[in-house]
Design an enzyme around this catalytic site. Structure first.
Site, PDB file in Angstrom:
ATOM      1  N   ARG A   1      37.021  36.094  29.736  1.00  0.00           N
ATOM      2  CA  ARG A   1      37.931  36.279  28.916  1.00  0.00           C
ATOM      3  C   ARG A   1      38.456  35.045  27.877  1.00  0.00           C
ATOM      4  O   ARG A   1      39.461  35.000  27.287  1.00  0.00           O
ATOM      5  CB  ARG A   1      39.479  36.465  29.877  1.00  0.00           C
ATOM      6  CG  ARG A   1      39.743  37.964  30.206  1.00  0.00           C
ATOM      7  CD  ARG A   1      40.933  38.236  30.882  1.00  0.00           C
ATOM      8  NE  ARG A   1      40.597  37.925  32.290  1.00  0.00           N
ATOM      9  CZ  ARG A   1      41.637  37.947  33.364  1.00  0.00           C
ATOM     10  NH1 ARG A   1      43.086  38.300  33.070  1.00  0.00           N
ATOM     11  NH2 ARG A   1      41.627  37.508  34.501  1.00  0.00           N
TER      12      ARG A   1
ATOM     13  N   SER B   1      50.704  49.624  40.157  1.00  0.00           N
ATOM     14  CA  SER B   1      50.237  49.335  38.557  1.00  0.00           C
ATOM     15  C   SER B   1      49.969  50.375  38.005  1.00  0.00           C
ATOM     16  O   SER B   1      50.234  51.499  38.534  1.00  0.00           O
ATOM     17  CB  SER B   1      49.010  48.481  39.051  1.00  0.00           C
ATOM     18  OG  SER B   1      47.930  49.369  39.625  1.00  0.00           O
ATOM     19  N   CYS B   2      49.847  50.484  36.813  1.00  0.00           N
ATOM     20  CA  CYS B   2      49.694  51.589  35.949  1.00  0.00           C
ATOM     21  C   CYS B   2      48.318  52.448  36.277  1.00  0.00           C
ATOM     22  O   CYS B   2      48.407  53.470  36.305  1.00  0.00           O
ATOM     23  CB  CYS B   2      49.320  51.175  34.437  1.00  0.00           C
ATOM     24  SG  CYS B   2      48.366  49.991  34.184  1.00  0.00           S
ATOM     25  N   THR B   3      47.316  51.710  36.655  1.00  0.00           N
ATOM     26  CA  THR B   3      46.108  52.267  37.132  1.00  0.00           C
ATOM     27  C   THR B   3      46.367  52.759  38.554  1.00  0.00           C
ATOM     28  O   THR B   3      45.724  54.063  38.818  1.00  0.00           O
ATOM     29  CB  THR B   3      44.940  51.033  37.204  1.00  0.00           C
ATOM     30  OG1 THR B   3      45.248  50.127  37.967  1.00  0.00           O
ATOM     31  CG2 THR B   3      44.520  51.120  35.530  1.00  0.00           C
TER      32      THR B   3
ATOM     33  N   ARG C   1      55.536  43.618  27.223  1.00  0.00           N
ATOM     34  CA  ARG C   1      55.009  45.184  26.766  1.00  0.00           C
ATOM     35  C   ARG C   1      55.876  45.961  27.710  1.00  0.00           C
ATOM     36  O   ARG C   1      56.339  47.106  27.218  1.00  0.00           O
ATOM     37  CB  ARG C   1      53.668  45.444  26.931  1.00  0.00           C
ATOM     38  CG  ARG C   1      52.992  44.346  25.824  1.00  0.00           C
ATOM     39  CD  ARG C   1      53.131  44.696  24.201  1.00  0.00           C
ATOM     40  NE  ARG C   1      52.833  46.115  24.408  1.00  0.00           N
ATOM     41  CZ  ARG C   1      53.736  46.785  23.061  1.00  0.00           C
ATOM     42  NH1 ARG C   1      54.261  46.029  22.401  1.00  0.00           N
ATOM     43  NH2 ARG C   1      53.493  48.029  22.651  1.00  0.00           N
ATOM     44  N   ILE C   2      55.809  45.813  28.883  1.00  0.00           N
ATOM     45  CA  ILE C   2      56.572  46.660  29.867  1.00  0.00           C
ATOM     46  C   ILE C   2      58.076  46.716  29.759  1.00  0.00           C
ATOM     47  O   ILE C   2      58.624  47.759  29.779  1.00  0.00           O
ATOM     48  CB  ILE C   2      56.005  46.440  31.559  1.00  0.00           C
ATOM     49  CG1 ILE C   2      54.534  46.603  31.397  1.00  0.00           C
ATOM     50  CG2 ILE C   2      56.784  47.277  32.331  1.00  0.00           C
ATOM     51  CD1 ILE C   2      54.001  48.132  31.168  1.00  0.00           C
TER      52      ILE C   2
ATOM     53  N   THR D   1      39.611  43.449  39.103  1.00  0.00           N
ATOM     54  CA  THR D   1      40.555  44.477  39.377  1.00  0.00           C
ATOM     55  C   THR D   1      41.110  44.789  40.827  1.00  0.00           C
ATOM     56  O   THR D   1      40.051  44.490  41.822  1.00  0.00           O
ATOM     57  CB  THR D   1      40.323  46.046  38.769  1.00  0.00           C
ATOM     58  OG1 THR D   1      41.314  46.825  39.265  1.00  0.00           O
ATOM     59  CG2 THR D   1      38.863  46.512  39.241  1.00  0.00           C
ATOM     60  N   LYS D   2      42.048  44.953  41.412  1.00  0.00           N
ATOM     61  CA  LYS D   2      42.462  45.061  42.694  1.00  0.00           C
ATOM     62  C   LYS D   2      42.891  46.506  42.886  1.00  0.00           C
ATOM     63  O   LYS D   2      43.633  46.957  43.852  1.00  0.00           O
ATOM     64  CB  LYS D   2      43.762  44.311  43.210  1.00  0.00           C
ATOM     65  CG  LYS D   2      43.322  42.414  42.967  1.00  0.00           C
ATOM     66  CD  LYS D   2      44.333  41.740  43.520  1.00  0.00           C
ATOM     67  CE  LYS D   2      44.076  40.359  43.425  1.00  0.00           C
ATOM     68  NZ  LYS D   2      45.251  39.417  43.823  1.00  0.00           N
TER      69      LYS D   2
END
Length: 371
Positions: free
Chosen positions: A200, A154-156, A12-13, A213-214
């Site tokens: 998941r 990261s994106c976030t 995706r990226i 999440t980190k």
């Protein structure tokens, strides 16, 4: 100068990076010359041309003899599973964008360098001994050009850090919590299937799914003053793109909704233009699909409780915004390195003109090779 880029991992990226390069007409600045991906070349070409999230590629895409042909460019497609086998020497690669999500250690970066790349940027958080973790727009100007091993975070992290940094400078943040409401990802099954994370194992389209999440650690790496001051949780929701961030912060003085929003609006028009956005339109997540900014404040959702507890809703396209920042960082870093190289060349030439000793001249030339 046209920067020669290789992409390792064309998911995706990786595909978003290629698309952003062409959509933004940056081919004169940077060229993707080789992609390493284990998938079949026919599938690579097909998924480049047709994308369920971002639509059809805006230019013709063709495949010919393991060459991905876009406009007037030929991109070599290779299939290597070991970093040591990658043909970066052959293609004179300036920067590798490692978009696999797998690698991130100093040894991994060294393997790319040994294969012939000059610099490596990981499209995900890397190990702590990374030369730099960059959130473009916040700390990219701290780069020197000497770095070889970089993470784009990261994106976030790219979404949250500009907001937190801006508000801290004006209102002095004491602490905060974040809930990431993230679109489904390709590590989730369409129907129930086995996974090491039991949550998941469940169908991505049927549940809101808590995941690890980190993000808090990512914020701390960019803004060390907030060590142990932020906590974050994350859930995945049944959409295919765009993330919402629910940010709550405690500030050191009483504020109003208007003051918070005015501060962020001003940043969106000045120092963080094209990085941070601001809107008061009645929008939903799909409206931010394909938005190139790292974060967009929804001013209608800002709240203040008891004077100093602030809640914000922040949007980002977790694919497209992040891909654009990777290109920005690549261009900035490569240009810094080129400036250093030219300065070194000019220094050696100047010393030659003044008759400097061969011993000193050789030492400077050795340094230039390292740079």
């Amino acid at each position: 100068m046209s920067i020669r880029i290789a992409i390792n991992g064309y998911g995706r990226i990786g595909r978003s990076v290629v698309r952003a390069l062409y959509e933004n007409n940056r081919q004169d600045e940077m060229k993707v010359v080789v992609i390493n991906e284990l998938a079949e070349p026919s599938a690579i070409a097909h998924l480049t041309q047709y994308d369920s999230t971002h639509g059809r590629f805006p230019f013709p895409v063709n495949l010919q003899n393991n060459l991905l042909k876009i406009k007037n460019d030929d991109i070599h497609l290779v299939r290597f599973s070991e970093l040591a086998d990658l043909p970066w020497h052959e293609h004179d690669i300036d920067i590798v964008l490692d978009c696999t999500g797998i690698y991130g250690s100093r040894a991994d970066a060294d393997a790319h360098i040994a294969a012939g790349a000059k610099k490596v940027i990981f499209s995900h958080p890397a190990d702590p001994d990374v030369d730099a973790t960059v959130v473009y727009g916040i700390n990219h100007q701290q780069l020197t050009g000497d770095e070889t091993f970089i993470s784009g975070a990261s994106c976030t992290t790219n979404c949250m850090v500009p907001v937190i940094d801006t508000l801290d400078k004006h209102f002095a943040i004491k602490c905060g919590t974040i809930t990431t409401i993230h679109s489904a990802m390709n590590d989730q099954p369409v129907i129930d299937a086995y996974h090491s994370d039991l949550r998941r194992t469940r169908a991505a389209s049927q549940s809101i799914i808590p995941v690890d999440t980190k993000l808090a650690a990512g914020i701390e790496r960019i803004l060390p003053k907030f060590a142990n001051k932020f906590e974050a949780i994350a859930v995945r929701v049944p959409t295919i793109n765009v993330t919402a961030m629910d940010l709550s912060i405690t500030v050191s003085k009483d504020v109003t909704i208007q003051e918070i929003n005015d501060c962020l609006l001003k940043a969106s028009e000045t120092n963080l233009k094209d990085i941070l956005g601001y809107t008061e339109a009645p929008l939903v997540s799909i409206d931010f699909n394909h938005d190139p900014r790292s974060c967009i404040i929804d001013g209608t959702q800002t709240r203040v409780s008891d004077g100093n507890l602030v809640k914000l809703l922040v949007w980002c396209d977790n694919e497209w915004g992040f891909a654009n920042r990777l290109l920005d960082t690549s261009f900035y870093l490569a240009n810094l390195a080129e400036q250093k190289r030219l300065q070194s060349t000019e220094t050696v030439k100047s010393l030659e003109d003044t008759g400097i000793s061969n011993e000193i001249k050789d030492e400077l030339q050795d340094r230039r090779k390292i740079i």
